[in-house]
Design a protein around this motif. Structure first.
Motif, PDB file in Angstrom:
ATOM      1  N   GLN A  12       0.823  -1.211   0.000  1.00 54.77           N
ATOM      2  CA  GLN A  12       0.000   0.000   0.000  1.00 54.77           C
ATOM      3  C   GLN A  12       0.854   1.256   0.000  1.00 54.77           C
ATOM      4  O   GLN A  12       0.460   2.276  -0.528  1.00 54.77           O
ATOM      5  N   LYS A  13       2.012   1.168   0.611  1.00 47.66           N
ATOM      6  CA  LYS A  13       2.900   2.333   0.666  1.00 47.66           C
ATOM      7  C   LYS A  13       3.762   2.421  -0.591  1.00 47.66           C
ATOM      8  O   LYS A  13       4.666   3.233  -0.670  1.00 47.66           O
ATOM      9  N   ASN A  14       3.495   1.548  -1.554  1.00 42.05           N
ATOM     10  CA  ASN A  14       4.164   1.544  -2.854  1.00 42.05           C
ATOM     11  C   ASN A  14       5.644   1.182  -2.800  1.00 42.05           C
ATOM     12  O   ASN A  14       6.425   1.663  -3.599  1.00 42.05           O
ATOM     13  N   TYR A  15       6.013   0.338  -1.839  1.00 43.15           N
ATOM     14  CA  TYR A  15       7.376  -0.170  -1.853  1.00 43.15           C
ATOM     15  C   TYR A  15       7.462  -1.194  -2.976  1.00 43.15           C
ATOM     16  O   TYR A  15       6.809  -2.229  -2.941  1.00 43.15           O
ATOM     17  N   LYS A  16       8.255  -0.918  -3.987  1.00 43.70           N
ATOM     18  CA  LYS A  16       8.287  -1.728  -5.211  1.00 43.70           C
ATOM     19  C   LYS A  16       8.736  -3.171  -4.962  1.00 43.70           C
ATOM     20  O   LYS A  16       8.342  -4.066  -5.683  1.00 43.70           O
ATOM     21  N   SER A  17       9.563  -3.397  -3.966  1.00 37.56           N
ATOM     22  CA  SER A  17      10.095  -4.745  -3.766  1.00 37.56           C
ATOM     23  C   SER A  17       9.080  -5.687  -3.110  1.00 37.56           C
ATOM     24  O   SER A  17       9.336  -6.877  -3.019  1.00 37.56           O
ATOM     25  N   TYR A  18       7.951  -5.184  -2.663  1.00 42.02           N
ATOM     26  CA  TYR A  18       6.949  -6.033  -2.033  1.00 42.02           C
ATOM     27  C   TYR A  18       5.741  -6.168  -2.941  1.00 42.02           C
ATOM     28  O   TYR A  18       5.086  -5.208  -3.264  1.00 42.02           O
ATOM     29  N   GLN A  19       5.519  -7.387  -3.370  1.00 39.08           N
ATOM     30  CA  GLN A  19       4.374  -7.691  -4.223  1.00 39.08           C
ATOM     31  C   GLN A  19       3.497  -8.718  -3.510  1.00 39.08           C
ATOM     32  O   GLN A  19       4.002  -9.575  -2.795  1.00 39.08           O
ATOM     33  N   ILE A  20       2.219  -8.640  -3.746  1.00 38.52           N
ATOM     34  CA  ILE A  20       1.296  -9.611  -3.189  1.00 38.52           C
ATOM     35  C   ILE A  20       0.810 -10.464  -4.349  1.00 38.52           C
ATOM     36  O   ILE A  20       0.237  -9.951  -5.312  1.00 38.52           O
ATOM     37  N   SER A  21       1.057 -11.754  -4.242  1.00 40.19           N
ATOM     38  CA  SER A  21       0.694 -12.648  -5.337  1.00 40.19           C
ATOM     39  C   SER A  21      -0.786 -13.007  -5.279  1.00 40.19           C
ATOM     40  O   SER A  21      -1.436 -12.878  -4.235  1.00 40.19           O
ATOM     41  N   GLU A  22      -1.292 -13.464  -6.407  1.00 41.70           N
ATOM     42  CA  GLU A  22      -2.685 -13.931  -6.469  1.00 41.70           C
ATOM     43  C   GLU A  22      -2.902 -15.090  -5.500  1.00 41.70           C
ATOM     44  O   GLU A  22      -3.953 -15.191  -4.885  1.00 41.70           O
ATOM     45  N   GLU A  23      -1.911 -15.975  -5.379  1.00 45.99           N
ATOM     46  CA  GLU A  23      -2.018 -17.116  -4.455  1.00 45.99           C
ATOM     47  C   GLU A  23      -2.165 -16.631  -3.019  1.00 45.99           C
ATOM     48  O   GLU A  23      -2.958 -17.175  -2.254  1.00 45.99           O
ATOM     49  N   GLU A  24      -1.377 -15.619  -2.642  1.00 51.49           N
ATOM     50  CA  GLU A  24      -1.462 -15.089  -1.283  1.00 51.49           C
ATOM     51  C   GLU A  24      -2.819 -14.433  -1.036  1.00 51.49           C
ATOM     52  O   GLU A  24      -3.411 -14.610   0.027  1.00 51.49           O
ATOM     53  N   ILE A  25      -3.302 -13.697  -2.013  1.00 42.01           N
ATOM     54  CA  ILE A  25      -4.619 -13.072  -1.875  1.00 42.01           C
ATOM     55  C   ILE A  25      -5.689 -14.148  -1.733  1.00 42.01           C
ATOM     56  O   ILE A  25      -6.573 -14.047  -0.887  1.00 42.01           O
ATOM     57  N   GLN A  26      -5.596 -15.201  -2.539  1.00 43.96           N
ATOM     58  CA  GLN A  26      -6.576 -16.289  -2.458  1.00 43.96           C
ATOM     59  C   GLN A  26      -6.497 -16.990  -1.103  1.00 43.96           C
ATOM     60  O   GLN A  26      -7.525 -17.291  -0.487  1.00 43.96           O
ATOM     61  N   GLU A  27      -5.294 -17.220  -0.621  1.00 40.93           N
ATOM     62  CA  GLU A  27      -5.107 -17.893   0.666  1.00 40.93           C
ATOM     63  C   GLU A  27      -5.716 -17.076   1.807  1.00 40.93           C
ATOM     64  O   GLU A  27      -6.461 -17.607   2.631  1.00 40.93           O
ATOM     65  N   ILE A  28      -5.414 -15.799   1.845  1.00 41.05           N
ATOM     66  CA  ILE A  28      -5.932 -14.973   2.933  1.00 41.05           C
ATOM     67  C   ILE A  28      -7.443 -14.784   2.792  1.00 41.05           C
ATOM     68  O   ILE A  28      -8.167 -14.748   3.786  1.00 41.05           O
ATOM     69  N   SER A  29      -7.947 -14.711   1.571  1.00 37.50           N
ATOM     70  CA  SER A  29      -9.382 -14.608   1.350  1.00 37.50           C
ATOM     71  C   SER A  29     -10.094 -15.848   1.875  1.00 37.50           C
ATOM     72  O   SER A  29     -11.124 -15.748   2.537  1.00 37.50           O
ATOM     73  N   ASP A  30      -9.533 -17.021   1.570  1.00 43.81           N
ATOM     74  CA  ASP A  30     -10.115 -18.277   2.063  1.00 43.81           C
ATOM     75  C   ASP A  30     -10.111 -18.310   3.587  1.00 43.81           C
ATOM     76  O   ASP A  30     -11.099 -18.719   4.209  1.00 43.81           O
ATOM     77  N   ASP A  31      -8.993 -17.884   4.185  1.00 43.96           N
ATOM     78  CA  ASP A  31      -8.909 -17.861   5.647  1.00 43.96           C
ATOM     79  C   ASP A  31      -9.958 -16.930   6.245  1.00 43.96           C
ATOM     80  O   ASP A  31     -10.646 -17.294   7.196  1.00 43.96           O
ATOM     81  N   LEU A  32     -10.078 -15.730   5.703  1.00 39.20           N
ATOM     82  CA  LEU A  32     -11.050 -14.773   6.236  1.00 39.20           C
ATOM     83  C   LEU A  32     -12.482 -15.278   6.072  1.00 39.20           C
ATOM     84  O   LEU A  32     -13.301 -15.149   6.980  1.00 39.20           O
ATOM     85  N   PHE A  33     -12.773 -15.846   4.925  1.00 37.61           N
ATOM     86  CA  PHE A  33     -14.142 -16.292   4.655  1.00 37.61           C
ATOM     87  C   PHE A  33     -14.524 -17.487   5.519  1.00 37.61           C
ATOM     88  O   PHE A  33     -15.687 -17.660   5.870  1.00 37.61           O
ATOM     89  N   SER A  34     -13.542 -18.302   5.894  1.00 40.59           N
ATOM     90  CA  SER A  34     -13.829 -19.500   6.683  1.00 40.59           C
ATOM     91  C   SER A  34     -14.054 -19.196   8.167  1.00 40.59           C
ATOM     92  O   SER A  34     -14.606 -20.019   8.888  1.00 40.59           O
ATOM     93  N   MET A  35     -13.646 -18.030   8.634  1.00 41.79           N
ATOM     94  CA  MET A  35     -13.799 -17.683  10.050  1.00 41.79           C
ATOM     95  C   MET A  35     -15.230 -17.263  10.353  1.00 41.79           C
ATOM     96  O   MET A  35     -15.808 -16.456   9.634  1.00 41.79           O
ATOM     97  N   LEU A  36     -15.766 -17.819  11.432  1.00 39.21           N
ATOM     98  CA  LEU A  36     -17.129 -17.477  11.822  1.00 39.21           C
ATOM     99  C   LEU A  36     -17.201 -16.098  12.463  1.00 39.21           C
ATOM    100  O   LEU A  36     -18.154 -15.361  12.262  1.00 39.21           O
ATOM    101  N   GLU A  37     -16.212 -15.775  13.270  1.00 42.10           N
ATOM    102  CA  GLU A  37     -16.200 -14.468  13.932  1.00 42.10           C
ATOM    103  C   GLU A  37     -14.833 -13.836  13.740  1.00 42.10           C
ATOM    104  O   GLU A  37     -13.820 -14.442  14.057  1.00 42.10           O
ATOM    105  N   TRP A  38     -14.843 -12.619  13.218  1.00 41.49           N
ATOM    106  CA  TRP A  38     -13.597 -11.904  13.029  1.00 41.49           C
ATOM    107  C   TRP A  38     -13.270 -11.130  14.292  1.00 41.49           C
ATOM    108  O   TRP A  38     -14.132 -10.512  14.909  1.00 41.49           O
ATOM    109  N   GLY A  39     -12.003 -11.130  14.641  1.00 46.07           N
ATOM    110  CA  GLY A  39     -11.512 -10.307  15.729  1.00 46.07           C
ATOM    111  C   GLY A  39     -10.843  -9.063  15.170  1.00 46.07           C
ATOM    112  O   GLY A  39     -10.944  -8.753  13.973  1.00 46.07           O
ATOM    113  N   GLU A  40     -10.118  -8.384  16.017  1.00 43.17           N
ATOM    114  CA  GLU A  40      -9.448  -7.145  15.630  1.00 43.17           C
ATOM    115  C   GLU A  40      -8.456  -7.360  14.487  1.00 43.17           C
ATOM    116  O   GLU A  40      -8.389  -6.569  13.544  1.00 43.17           O
ATOM    117  N   ALA A  41      -7.684  -8.450  14.548  1.00 50.28           N
ATOM    118  CA  ALA A  41      -6.678  -8.713  13.519  1.00 50.28           C
ATOM    119  C   ALA A  41      -7.324  -8.923  12.150  1.00 50.28           C
ATOM    120  O   ALA A  41      -6.845  -8.403  11.137  1.00 50.28           O
TER     121      ALA A  41
END
Length: 172
Positions: A12-41
């Motif tokens: 988000q801060k546009n540091y060029k050396s850090y990229q987020i892959s589609e696999e990572e986005i899919q993994e975190i999306s699956d994790d978030l969607f599978s949780m019944l209750e979200w906490g602060e994190a």
């Protein structure tokens, strides 16, 4: 997951050396969607991911988040975070010119800030988003009136720069 959170922030801060892959986005999306209750994190992570996720996922997560607000209302800090995330999601759909999604989230956002206690910050933020939504749907006059009202409020509080910014937001 902590490493992924850091990657999101750097991306988000546009540091060029850090990229987020589609696999990572899919993994975190699956994790978030599978949780019944979200906490602060999870609230924080979703808020940071909004601009990296596909529109359909942002909308689905937003709707799920809104459905679970009874749980979050028990903890004021979480309610505040939910409100901020829904505000950001509403703005996201306004920026994407997605009228239907923006309207649904704007209505939910308004309900989230309803309170017997006056919360000036949340109300001001809501009006800003509502003004942008009015422009999106072509209601220029109402949007201009909202931004003029915000400008007057800022002037009365002695925030001249903020008042000028609100007036610049108006459409001619």
């Amino acid at each position: 997951m902590e490493c992924f959170r850091i990657q999101v922030i750097f991306a988000q801060k546009n540091y060029k050396s850090y990229q987020i892959s589609e696999e990572e986005i899919q993994e975190i999306s699956d994790d978030l969607f599978s949780m019944l209750e979200w906490g602060e994190a999870e609230l924080f992570l979703f808020g940071e991911l909004i601009y990296f996720l596909p529109e359909t996922l942002v909308f689905e997560f937003s709707k799920e988040l809104i459905k679970r607000t009874k749980f979050y209302r028990k903890i004021p800090e979480n309610k505040t975070q939910v409100t901020l995330v829904i505000r950001d999601c509403t703005n996201y759909f306004i920026e994407k010119s997605q009228v239907e999604q923006a309207e649904i989230l704007l209505n939910s956002y308004e309900k989230l800030i309803e309170s017997p206690i006056v919360d000036v910050y949340s109300r001001k933020e809501y009006l800003f988003v509502e003004g942008n939504y009015q422009f999106l749907i072509g209601n220029i006059e109402k949007g201009n009136q909202i931004f003029e009202n915000l400008a007057i409020m800022y002037e009365k509080l002695g925030y001249d720069n903020a008042a000028s910014y609100m007036r610049e937001k108006r459409h001619k």
